[in-house]
Write an enzyme that holds these catalytic residues in place. Structure first.
Site, PDB file in Angstrom:
ATOM      1  CB  CYS A   2      55.672  11.171 -48.078  1.00 35.07           C
ATOM      2  SG  CYS A   2      56.485  11.116 -49.667  1.00 35.07           S
ATOM      3  NE  ARG A  28      50.387   9.247 -45.733  1.00 36.96           N
ATOM      4  CZ  ARG A  28      49.254   9.494 -46.331  1.00 36.96           C
ATOM      5  NH1 ARG A  28      48.168   8.847 -45.964  1.00 36.96           N
ATOM      6  NH2 ARG A  28      49.168  10.368 -47.298  1.00 36.96           N
ATOM      7  CD1 TRP A  74      56.123   4.582 -52.226  1.00 33.46           C
ATOM      8  CD2 TRP A  74      55.570   6.270 -53.566  1.00 33.46           C
ATOM      9  NE1 TRP A  74      55.757   4.051 -53.436  1.00 33.46           N
ATOM     10  CE2 TRP A  74      55.412   5.058 -54.278  1.00 33.46           C
ATOM     11  CE3 TRP A  74      55.283   7.468 -54.229  1.00 33.46           C
ATOM     12  CZ2 TRP A  74      54.969   5.015 -55.607  1.00 33.46           C
ATOM     13  CZ3 TRP A  74      54.840   7.426 -55.545  1.00 33.46           C
ATOM     14  CH2 TRP A  74      54.696   6.199 -56.213  1.00 33.46           C
ATOM     15  CG  ASN A 100      52.143  13.226 -49.248  1.00 34.04           C
ATOM     16  OD1 ASN A 100      52.596  12.596 -50.197  1.00 34.04           O
ATOM     17  ND2 ASN A 100      50.923  13.020 -48.783  1.00 34.04           N
ATOM     18  N   GLY A 101      53.483  14.785 -51.868  1.00 33.27           N
ATOM     19  CA  GLY A 101      52.869  15.295 -53.103  1.00 33.27           C
ATOM     20  C   GLY A 101      53.932  15.750 -54.078  1.00 33.27           C
ATOM     21  CD  GLU A 483      41.566  -7.363 -55.274  1.00 29.92           C
ATOM     22  OE1 GLU A 483      41.849  -6.453 -56.073  1.00 29.92           O
ATOM     23  OE2 GLU A 483      42.025  -7.422 -54.128  1.00 29.92           O
ATOM     24  CD  GLU A 490      48.579  -5.130 -53.562  1.00 25.45           C
ATOM     25  OE1 GLU A 490      48.911  -3.944 -53.570  1.00 25.45           O
ATOM     26  OE2 GLU A 490      47.416  -5.506 -53.308  1.00 25.45           O
ATOM     27  CG  HIS A 506      38.783 -14.868 -77.935  1.00 29.60           C
ATOM     28  ND1 HIS A 506      38.276 -15.191 -79.175  1.00 29.60           N
ATOM     29  CD2 HIS A 506      37.797 -15.130 -77.045  1.00 29.60           C
ATOM     30  CE1 HIS A 506      37.024 -15.594 -79.040  1.00 29.60           C
ATOM     31  NE2 HIS A 506      36.706 -15.579 -77.757  1.00 29.60           N
ATOM     32  CE  LYS A 600      45.625   0.380 -47.035  1.00 29.74           C
ATOM     33  NZ  LYS A 600      45.165  -0.813 -47.769  1.00 29.74           N
TER      34      LYS A 600
HETATM   35  O1  M6R Z   1      42.411   3.946 -50.875  1.00 33.55           O
HETATM   36  P1  M6R Z   1      41.847   3.476 -52.181  1.00 33.55           P
HETATM   37  O2  M6R Z   1      40.822   2.403 -52.014  1.00 33.55           O
HETATM   38  O3  M6R Z   1      41.327   4.623 -53.018  1.00 33.55           O
HETATM   39  O4  M6R Z   1      43.073   2.857 -52.945  1.00 33.55           O
HETATM   40  C1  M6R Z   1      42.938   2.369 -54.241  1.00 33.55           C
HETATM   41  C2  M6R Z   1      44.117   1.529 -54.648  1.00 33.55           C
HETATM   42  O5  M6R Z   1      45.299   2.272 -54.578  1.00 33.55           O
HETATM   43  C3  M6R Z   1      44.269   0.287 -53.765  1.00 33.55           C
HETATM   44  O6  M6R Z   1      43.107  -0.489 -53.780  1.00 33.55           O
HETATM   45  C4  M6R Z   1      45.449  -0.570 -54.254  1.00 33.55           C
HETATM   46  O7  M6R Z   1      45.172  -1.101 -55.505  1.00 33.55           O
HETATM   47  C5  M6R Z   1      45.774  -1.672 -53.253  1.00 33.55           C
HETATM   48  N1  M6R Z   1      47.172  -1.678 -52.966  1.00 33.55           N
HETATM   49  C6  M6R Z   1      45.461  -3.035 -53.739  1.00 33.55           C
HETATM   50  O8  M6R Z   1      45.637  -3.992 -52.757  1.00 33.55           O
END
Ligand code: M6R
Length: 605
Positions: A2, A28, A74, A100-101, A483, A490, A506, A600
């Site tokens: 959040c 966030r 969030w 947050n948390g 990736e 997403e 496979h 994020k």
């Molecule tokens: O801030 P970070 O790089 O540690 O975040 C890791 C993942 O949460 C982040 O890469 C996430 O997978 C992205 N939304 C992908 O685009």
């Protein structure tokens, strides 16, 4: 996950200020929002609702107010409802809290509070916080002491910000989730050299963009610390024993412009385009430091890489970089899976943690595991001053500038560049690595032209109604296939999966039907023939094949040309996929910057 933002000081529009600042933290969390302002009579006025803070007109909070806090949510505990939105209040409405948390023992604490007569309006863990502080205030007059006592009872990872009707202070505490204090000087963010500076107020936020328009002087709260400010003074203390913790003021270098959308419709596209420059910035590292780190990897008894999501795919690609370029074995594990690897860790082991935000809970947990075994930790982060940046033994920054879209793009290529540079340094070829990566950066600059982007937009138009999409790759293009799937999933919500090309036969090849779009990522190297064979196998089963490759091939129904970047092929191949994902989202009517169910920075486990 959040967003928290609070202000106390001499400014009289604190309510409007926190709402406007919070709009910069919407990445966030964007389920719901809320704000608490203390009015001239000393009452706390709360407004909250479901939906995005970006749609809220902050002028409705322009009443005179010098102390306010706000939150963008969030959801973890309790659905997305107005009642569950923060701030939450104590029974007597004297205390407002944003959080947050997760307070892991909230049920136990709520039962105790219920037995003492408290009743609760929401399904959140957060609501117990103002009630517990209220309870603690029965045995102390001091608001900050009551917050401290309450914090000592919490289990879990959290950051909280609280205010009280009769106290001039904002009180914040953190254990596991980020909080940063912005020091508001009267002469603004760009002081005259040598001028004496007077403080006009303090800002407390989960991330710097919230207050970047007012100050770039920050103080970081560490785990287990509290901060109390009345807008004139600020005191950091240890939650446990109340002892004062001295803090340095740090100047941040990011600019307001970097953190804004500019002429772009979405941050995601802006950040994709910024790769024209961000890769070169990532490569521009202190060579001595890179050589020292390369040496540390060579001497380590086991080097492990951990990260989550996209950053994890950069680590996975680096397993190939270290193997092919430096002839050295390293091990990647998703940070959330790392715990059980502790059997292999010893004081001479090295853990490399890669994270854009530097705040990801699972990555921080992995760091703790390594540290508990005495192993050293190298961080590769984007956000200077983030928890991972500060807690690691060494830290390298990719210097991508603020990444605001939930989908990580420029951070990925920066991470890949830094990891590849270290692999080249290990091979005794740092200069060659640097040259290759700078050439790659200039090739990407050429790629990102309007005609190329339009071509990909047209492809997105063609496949936007498909329900499934598969991506294959081999060597470092295998993690890039994974990736690619994350990016497409997403932001566009199309079902996408990445595979190692050789794995198709496979099992996954059974999924292919007439017209299923399948993307093959390839370079011009010793695995090209293999991946081309896999593409032909897909085409033979009716797939609509899209080749991302330096050369055209009859196996491709559609060809997205990429430059031949040799060992750096992963960096160029992912670019058209990032653009494709963006357009798939837009053409399907989705907001690529704020995908559903995501945020994020993932600061919960
Ligand atoms: O801030 P970070 O790089 O540690 O975040 C890791 C993942 O949460 C982040 O890469 C996430 O997978 C992205 N939304 C992908 O685009």
């Amino acid at each position: 996950m959040c967003g928290i933002f609070g202000y106390v000081g001499t400014r009289i529009n604190a309510g409007q200020l926190v709402v406007d600042g919070l709009k910069n933290l919407e990445y966030r969390g964007y389920d719901s929002w809320g704000v608490a302002c203390k009015n001239e009579q000393g009452d706390i006025i709360v407004e909250k609702d479901i939906g995005k803070i970006s749609t809220v007109d902050s002028r409705q909070f322009s009443q005179r107010c010098t102390q306010a806090l706000a939150h963008t949510r969030w959801a973890t505990h309790g659905g997305v409802t107005k009642k569950n939105a923060h701030p939450h209040l104590s029974t007597d409405r004297t205390i407002a809290v944003v959080h947050n948390g997760i307070i892991e023992n909230y049920q136990e604490l709520r039962d105790e509070l219920k037995n003492k007569g408290h009743s609760f309006l929401s399904e959140t863990d957060t609501e117990i916080i103002p009630h517990l502080i209220e309870e603690e205030m029965k045995s102390t007059e001091d608001f900050a002491s009551a917050v401290r006592r309450a914090c000592k009872k919490f289990k879990g990872r959290y950051a909280l910000l609280a205010m009280h009707t009769t106290s001039q202070t904002l009180v914040a505490a953190r254990t596991g989730s980020p909080l940063i204090v912005g020091v508001g000087y009267e002469d603004g963010p760009r002081p005259e050299r040598g001028a004496e500076r007077r403080v006009e107020g303090y800002f407390i936020a989960s991330d710097i963009p919230a207050f970047m328009a007012y100050t770039r002087t920050v103080q970081y709260l560490d785990d287990g610390e509290m901060v109390v400010t009345d807008g004139k003074n600020v005191i950091f203390t240890d939650i446990e024993n109340g002892k004062e913790r001295p803090k340095r003021e740090i100047e941040i270098t990011w600019t307001v412009e970097q953190a804004q959308k500019g002429d772009f419709e979405h941050f995601m596209l802006k950040e994709i385009m910024e790769q024209k420059e961000s890769i070169a910035r990532a490569v521009n590292q202190d060579e001595e430091q890179i050589l020292t780190l390369a040496e540390a990897i060579r001497n380590a008894k086991g080097t492990f890489l951990v990260a989550c999501g996209t950053a994890g795919k950069a680590c996975m690609a680096s397993e190939y970089f270290f193997s092919v370029i430096a002839g050295h074995h390293v091990n990647f594990a998703p940070a959330s899976e790392f715990k059980l690897y502790h059997h292999f860790l010893q004081p001479e082991s090295l853990l490399i943690v890669v994270s854009q935000s530097g705040e990801t809970a699972d990555s921080l947990e992995a760091m703790k595991v390594a540290k508990s075994k005495g192993a050293k930790v190298l961080a590769i982060v984007n956000v200077k001053g983030s928890t991972i940046d500060r807690e690691a033994d060494y830290s390298l920054r990719i210097n991508a500038g603020p990444e605001r879209a939930v989908a990580s793009t420029k951070a990925l290529t920066g991470q890949l560049a830094v990891l590849m540079l270290i692999a080249y340094a290990m091979a005794g070829k740092l200069k060659n690595g640097k040259t290759l990566l700078l050439e790659t950066s200039s090739m990407i600059n050429d790629m990102l032209n309007p005609r190329y982007i339009e071509r990909i937009e047209n492809l997105a138009e063609r496949i936007k109604t498909k329900e499934d999409l598969y991506i294959i790759g081999k060597s470092w293009n295998f993690p890039m296939a994974l990736e690619s799937a994350i990016k497409i999933q997403e932001v566009s919500y199309i079902h996408a999966e990445g595979f190692a090309g050789g794995e198709l036969k496979h099992g996954p090849i059974a999924l292919i039907e007439e017209g299923t779009p399948c993307i093959a990522l390839m370079g011009n190297d010793e695995v090209t023939t293999d991946i081309l064979s896999n593409t032909i196998e897909l085409k033979a089963r009716g797939a609509f094949t899209i080749g991302v490759a330096p050369q055209r091939n009859e196996a491709f129904d559609e060809w997205l040309k990429v430059p031949d970047a040799g060992h750096a092929q992963a960096l160029v191949n992912i670019i058209p996929i990032q653009i494709l994902s963006y357009f798939l989202a837009v053409k399907r009517g989705k907001d690529p910057d704020m995908p559903r169910n995501l945020a994020k920075s993932v600061t919960v486990k």
